[in-house]
Structures are given as C-alpha cells and as structure tokens.
Design a protein around this motif. Structure first.
Motif, short mmCIF file in Angstrom:
data_model
loop_
_atom_site.label_atom_id
_atom_site.label_comp_id
_atom_site.label_asym_id
_atom_site.label_seq_id
_atom_site.Cartn_x
_atom_site.Cartn_y
_atom_site.Cartn_z
N THR A 103 0.80 -1.34 -0.03
CA THR A 103 0.00 -0.16 -0.05
C THR A 103 0.83 1.20 -0.09
OG1 THR A 103 -1.59 -1.31 1.26
CG2 THR A 103 -1.87 1.24 1.28
N VAL A 104 1.73 1.38 0.81
CA VAL A 104 2.65 2.59 1.01
C VAL A 104 3.45 2.70 -0.14
CG1 VAL A 104 2.86 2.72 3.42
CG2 VAL A 104 4.84 1.66 2.15
N GLY A 105 3.84 1.67 -0.97
CA GLY A 105 4.37 1.69 -2.48
C GLY A 105 3.55 2.01 -3.42
N THR A 106 2.28 1.56 -3.72
CA THR A 106 1.36 2.25 -4.43
C THR A 106 0.96 3.84 -4.13
OG1 THR A 106 0.35 -0.12 -4.48
CG2 THR A 106 -1.03 1.84 -5.50
N ALA A 107 0.84 4.16 -2.94
CA ALA A 107 0.38 5.36 -2.51
C ALA A 107 1.79 6.29 -3.11
CB ALA A 107 0.20 5.45 -1.23
N GLY A 108 2.80 5.83 -2.81
CA GLY A 108 4.12 6.70 -2.87
C GLY A 108 4.30 6.71 -4.56
N ARG A 109 4.03 5.72 -5.30
CA ARG A 109 4.17 5.85 -6.60
C ARG A 109 2.90 7.00 -7.15
NH1 ARG A 109 2.58 0.64 -8.74
NH2 ARG A 109 4.04 0.34 -6.79
N CYS A 110 1.93 6.97 -6.90
CA CYS A 110 0.65 7.79 -7.26
C CYS A 110 1.04 9.24 -6.69
CB CYS A 110 -0.64 7.33 -6.93
SG CYS A 110 -1.03 5.69 -7.42
N ILE A 111 1.43 9.29 -5.71
CA ILE A 111 1.83 10.71 -5.20
C ILE A 111 3.08 11.29 -5.92
CG2 ILE A 111 2.71 12.23 -3.35
CD1 ILE A 111 1.13 10.05 -1.31
N GLY A 112 3.96 10.43 -6.18
CA GLY A 112 5.24 10.75 -6.85
C GLY A 112 4.88 11.35 -8.28
N LEU A 129 -4.82 14.88 -15.13
CA LEU A 129 -4.04 13.55 -14.88
C LEU A 129 -3.57 13.64 -13.44
CD1 LEU A 129 -3.37 11.34 -16.78
CD2 LEU A 129 -1.18 12.55 -17.19
N ALA A 130 -3.20 14.77 -13.21
CA ALA A 130 -2.39 14.74 -11.77
C ALA A 130 -3.50 14.52 -10.73
CB ALA A 130 -1.97 16.49 -11.61
N GLU A 131 -4.79 15.06 -10.97
CA GLU A 131 -5.90 14.86 -9.94
C GLU A 131 -6.06 13.37 -9.89
OE1 GLU A 131 -8.00 15.05 -7.23
OE2 GLU A 131 -7.00 16.88 -7.73
N CYS A 132 -5.98 12.67 -11.21
CA CYS A 132 -6.53 11.22 -11.24
C CYS A 132 -5.54 10.43 -10.43
CB CYS A 132 -6.40 10.94 -12.71
SG CYS A 132 -6.49 9.26 -13.04
N TYR A 133 -3.89 10.77 -10.37
CA TYR A 133 -3.07 10.02 -9.71
C TYR A 133 -3.42 10.39 -8.18
CZ TYR A 133 -0.53 8.03 -13.49
OH TYR A 133 -0.08 7.16 -14.46
N ALA A 134 -3.68 11.99 -7.96
CA ALA A 134 -3.98 12.21 -6.53
C ALA A 134 -5.17 11.00 -6.05
CB ALA A 134 -4.32 13.50 -6.25
N SER A 135 -6.16 11.21 -6.99
CA SER A 135 -7.24 10.08 -6.22
C SER A 135 -6.95 8.54 -6.22
CB SER A 135 -8.42 10.06 -7.41
OG SER A 135 -8.98 11.53 -7.62
N ARG A 136 -6.22 8.36 -7.05
CA ARG A 136 -5.76 6.79 -6.86
C ARG A 136 -4.71 6.87 -5.45
NH1 ARG A 136 -2.76 4.38 -12.08
NH2 ARG A 136 -3.94 5.25 -13.62
N ALA A 137 -4.21 7.57 -5.19
CA ALA A 137 -3.30 7.52 -3.93
C ALA A 137 -4.42 7.72 -2.84
CB ALA A 137 -2.42 8.63 -3.81
N ARG A 138 -5.38 8.64 -2.87
CA ARG A 138 -6.12 8.76 -1.79
C ARG A 138 -7.19 7.31 -1.77
NH1 ARG A 138 -7.89 13.42 -4.42
NH2 ARG A 138 -6.30 15.35 -3.88
N ALA A 139 -7.62 6.95 -2.84
CA ALA A 139 -8.33 5.54 -2.98
C ALA A 139 -7.49 4.47 -2.22
CB ALA A 139 -8.88 5.05 -4.13
#
Lengths: 362, 362
Positions: B236-245, B325-335
């Motif tokens: 989870t932290v890896g996925t969140a990190g990738r999306c935030i990054g 696109l930035a918002e989309c990655y942010a949403s993925r991270a939030r999810a």
C-alpha cells in the motif's frame, strides 16, 4: 624496461586463484544479465545501456580481482566462492571509475577502440545530431552507466555470503578506495589547465590516490580481511600494494611517452597533446630544457614533436629519474615482502605481480 | 491549483518524526564533517569539494527522509535513531542524482543560485580559464561530488544499527531506486534532441522512473520495511508513493510553465528553451495548435513567447489534461490510502503529503 612479461596467470599459488577468477567472471556475468533482464522491462534502450556496460567491463585483465583472490587464498582463505563477489566488486569499481574518468578527460576511445561514451556519441551522430550534441549524449550515457557500476560494487559486497561485520569492514575498505580515487581525480582535474603547476610530489600523490589505492592496496587488503589475516599481514599487503601501485603508475607514465604504440595501443603524442601533468613533465619543469619542451605541450603535436620531446626528456634526465623512482618503489615493495612473515607462496605471487607491473611493455 | 499549502511539518503523527528529522540532519552533518576531516588530510581542494557537497545537500526540504520516517513511525517503528541513517541515505541519493542530472542537463544553477558545477565554473573562470574549459571543470567536480554522495548513501545504510538481513533488504531497496532513476535519466537523455518524439505514456513513465520511485515509493517502502510492516502495508505505501510521486511530477511540469516565477524560483521560459519533453508538450504534439507551438520551442524564447505558449497550451487542452491527470493520480493515492488497513495517523500523514504535493505553488 625491455624485459618481456615474465609470467602470466595462473600464478604461483596454483589453481585456486584461477578457479576464483572464473567465479568472478560468473559473478559479473550474473550481475550484468540480471541488470539487462530488469532493464529490458523498462525499455530496450536501458537494456542496451546495460549491454554496453557489460562490454565496458569485458576484456580487462581482471588485475584487481586477481589481487583480492591472491591475498585471500595466499593468507589461508579456504574457499574462493564467498570471496568472488568482493573480487568482482573491485572490477566494477574499476569500470565505474574509468567511465567517469573518460568523461572528465573527454576521451571517447580506450586502447584504440570507442569507449561507452564513444559508442553512444557515434550512434547519436548517426541519427543526425551535431558532433557536440552527440558527444554530450555519449558522456551522459557514460555518467549513468558509471553510476550503475559504482553502486553495483557496493551491492555485490553487501550481498556476499560473509559474516555481517566482515561485510561492513569490506564496505569500509571499498569506501576508502572510492574516497581516495575521488580525491586523486579532483587533484588531476585541478592540475590541468591552471597556471600554477603542481610539484613532482603532488603529481605522485595524485596518481597514488587516483589509481594505486583502489587498484592495488584496497584489493589486497580486502582479500586479507576475508582470510582473517593478522593486523601485521594486513599492514604488509597494504604497504606492498601501495608501492607496487605507485611503481605501476610510474611505468604507465613512461610507456605513455616512450612505449611502443603497437604494443601499448596508446599514442605517444596523447599525453603531450593533453598537456598532462605526469611525473616526467613535473621533473622536466625544473630543468633548463623546459623552455623548449613547453612549446611542444598542448595543441596537436606531430610525431616529430613527440620524438623531440622524448629527446628532451632524456637529455634533462626526466626519463632516468622516473625510471629510478619506479625502481625505488619496486625495491620498497620487494623489501616489505622479503621482511614480512607472509606465506611464501603469497610473497612469490606478489613478487610476480610486481615484476609484471614494472617490466610490462603495455 | 491555487489553494495554499495546507500544513507544514511537524506532521500529524506528532513529535517523533520531527525528532527523527533532527537526527537525520545530525547524521548528514557527521557524514560531511567526517568527509571533510578525512579529505583535509589529502589536500585543501578536496576538503573544499566536501564542503561544497555539504552545501549542495543543505537547504533541501528533506522530503525523502520525512517520508522514510513517516512510514517508519506510522507503522509502529519505536525509536527513530536506527532509522535516521536510512532516511539520511535517501537525502544523499537525492543530492547525488541532482548533481549528475545537472551535468547531463548542462545546468549551472538550481533555484536561481549557482549549483556545485556553477560554483566551480565561476572559480575556474576567475582563474582565467575560458568559459568552456571552466564549465567542463565545474562539471568534472560535480561528477566526482555526485559519486561521493551516491556511495555515501550505500555506506550510511550498510552502517545503520539494524539487523544484518534488514540492512541487506534496505540496500536492495536503495538499489532498486538507483536502478529506476538511472533508467528514467537515460530515457530523458534519449528523448531530448532526437527527431522521433516520445508518446505521452513514455514521458510519464520516464518521469515516474526518474523521480517518483526514489523520491516517494522507495523512501516509504524503506520506512515500512524497518518498522517490520506486513506485505500488505508495504504494497500500500508503495502504491501510494508511486501515485503521489507521479502527481508531484505532473504538478512540477505545470509549475514550470504556469507557475509564479517569484514563488517557484524557476523561469517559465526554461522548459521551453530546453525544448524539454514534458507531458504538456507530449499532449500538445497531438493537437492542431502544435505547429504554432513548435516554433516557440528551443532557442531563446522571450516572455511574450512564453505567454503565447501558455495560451496555446490552454487552448489545445494540454493544461486541463495534465491537471486532470495529476488529479487522477492523486485520487488513486487517496483511494489506496482510504481502502488500506494502514494506521490512521499514517494515512493522515500521507494524505497531507499528497495534498501538499498537488496544491503546492513552488
């Protein structure tokens, strides 16, 4: 300086070290194929860089791994297998330092063939890029490839099947070698193109730091550490390594000016053209012949210029001085080995390394 | 894109992480002062390089160490002391990659002030060297300094007071980050100045590899690993990190074109002048406005050119697309964070990191 190379591998200690070198090649091969596999998933270009890096590491004489293994087996290290990654790490370190050094020296060839930067430069030029842009692209690829090799060296030692505290000690040894090389490289950079010229002593220190530590002293110490050598043995191989390495570098300087181009694969006008601050030049600077010699440095010297420079370097005594200096370091190494309590076979091995270093013609 | 930065350090988890960052600064300070002491024995110039390296590592926002510590304390890591060297290692890695990236990009400034290469270039030029030679000397110093920082990162992790197998796992994590960054950097090099242009997808992949992995994904995973996190939490932290990054990088791209120069400290003509292949440009290339935009790339664009480019990028929908696109990655991270079983305080921390990443104005 004309005696042919006395011996080749495998060395006096017999087959163990030779087996070890095969293990080193195997380790390096796995390192590169693993890199290529992982890179392939990120793109064909990246896998290509790993392939180019593997080529850059090939064809070497494996001098540094051989020294690691010589000290290891010579001091009673039983099984070369756990030592092989450490030996391989010093080869990767060499590859990395050569890649970055070539960028700093703006060299696109090594031993007459294009180096990694040269290959990437040629490819970019072939795609229609200007030569300047293509050169920069080649150098960029070499910086990245060097980073991969440099970190690879740490990774190989960190992953070696050795006791944890020994691995740490070996990482410290690797680190000391990187530290010395970086310091020597910086001195080399600072010496080039500035009006105030370094003294002979400074030039010697630079070359010791830049090459002798990581190529001779650190590999021998790493092998001794893995064999669990005494503090005394560790000190002796370190001293011998430093002296052999300095002698090696002095001979390198002589070959760059007086060597047979066909044998060395290195143009004897290269050092002149670069205005490289070698011990020969540092000595000559103190002589009355310097005024004439200075005119021949830099620019694009002809073969006639090179021949004239050689005559002047002989006339002023620079050649003899550097030959004597190389011999002096060789004697120090011989004395350190003769007086030591190191096992006979190891002493014979290191003497053989020394004689090859000073008698080589390429 | 206009909401002010919501929060600053110390983060939600309270004081532990803040204490951790002080330990990180202490670790880095010791690393540099040790380097300076050792270098001083080899020459004043070398100690100067270490001082310049320390300056290069100063003034950063310590984003990566903060992420290491956030994951570590957030997942139950008790004492920040043994985690500090690992957090510091990611800062050194950042310093190294920035130094080498600036050489590759031929940048001599960062955030408006001379970088290490710029400082050494200015000094060499002051000694009477030609600007070209001085630039090369600056870049040479930056290559060497980068090597010292890069190997320093490995050394800090290797020497951390952690279980031996954990140290190895962390070195692997560092290595994966270096591997990804090198691959991203190579893609970036390949994309510049060649006729065939990369797709939007390729540009995104490049920026993820070059920056997101080592800046977000790897630091979070390293912190989680030290806390002994479950495989699930690690993922989870890896996925969140990738999306935030990735979101962070997209915002970076937007700020480089639409940001307030006074706040970002970055000229909005910079990306245009370099002809940098950003997601904005990759999108615009598919639009009818491209013909007009292409004329504004490269060369030395004026402020009027930049304003015109901005209008065209808005008109063709590139700005909106990249913002989405930035918002989309942010949403993925939030999810990923919302659905996770991560401790609440860590989720809050990472959400705060995310919001600052996407809402920042510099």
């Amino acid at each position: 300086m004309t005696i042919p190379i006395a011996r080749q591998y495998p060395p006096a200690s017999g087959g163990t070290e030779f087996d070890g070198l095969r293990l080193v090649d195997g380790t390096l091969e796995r390192f590169f194929s693993d890199g290529m596999d992982r890179a392939d998933r990120l793109g064909a270009g990246y896998a290509g860089l790993w392939r180019a890096l593997r080529s850059a590491a090939r064809g070497g004489k494996r001098v540094r791994p051989a020294l690691v293994l010589a000290a290891y087996t010579g001091l009673g290290g039983p099984d070369p297998a756990p030592a092989a990654p450490v030996a391989a790490a010093f080869e990767l370190l060499h590859t990395a330092l050569v890649l970055h050094d070539d960028v700093i020296d703006r060299d696109f060839k090594r031993r007459g063939v294009p180096n990694l930067a040269g290959v990437y430069r040629a490819r970019a030029a072939g795609q229609g890029m200007s030569l300047e842009e293509a050169a920069h692209r080649g150098q960029s690829a070499a910086i990245i490839a060097g980073d991969l090799a440099l970190t690879g060296a740490y990774r190989l030692i960190a992953g070696a099947e050795l006791a944890a505290d020994l691995r740490l000690t070996l990482l410290d040894e690797l680190d000391s070698a990187v530290f010395a090389s970086a310091g020597g490289e910086l001195l080399d950079v600072e010496f080039s193109g500035t009006p105030e010229q370094p003294s002979l002593q400074e030039v010697l220190r630079m070359s010791r730091l830049k090459t002798a530590v990581y190529s001779f002293e650190a590999p021998l110490r790493a092998g001794a550490l893995m064999a669990g050598a005494s503090a005394d043995a560790l000190r002796t191989v370190g001293t011998a390594g430093r002296c052999i390495g300095t002698a090696y570098q002095l001979v390198d300087d002589l070959l760059g000016m007086f060597g047979d181009e066909a044998e060395t694969g290195k143009s004897t006008t290269g050092d002149l053209a670069e205005g490289k601050c070698t011990p020969l030049i540092a000595y000559a600077r103190l002589c009355p012949e310097w005024e004439q010699l200075a005119e021949l440095l830099g620019g694009t010297p002809t073969r006639q210029d090179a021949a004239r420079a050689r005559r002047l370097l002989e006339q002023c005594g620079a050649r003899e001085y550097v030959e004597d200096l190389a011999e002096c370091y060789a004697s120090r190494a011989r004395a350190a080995l003769a007086e030591s309590a190191l096992p006979e076979a190891l002493v014979a091995d290191l003497e053989s390394v020394l004689e090859r270093a000073v008698q080589r013609r390429r």
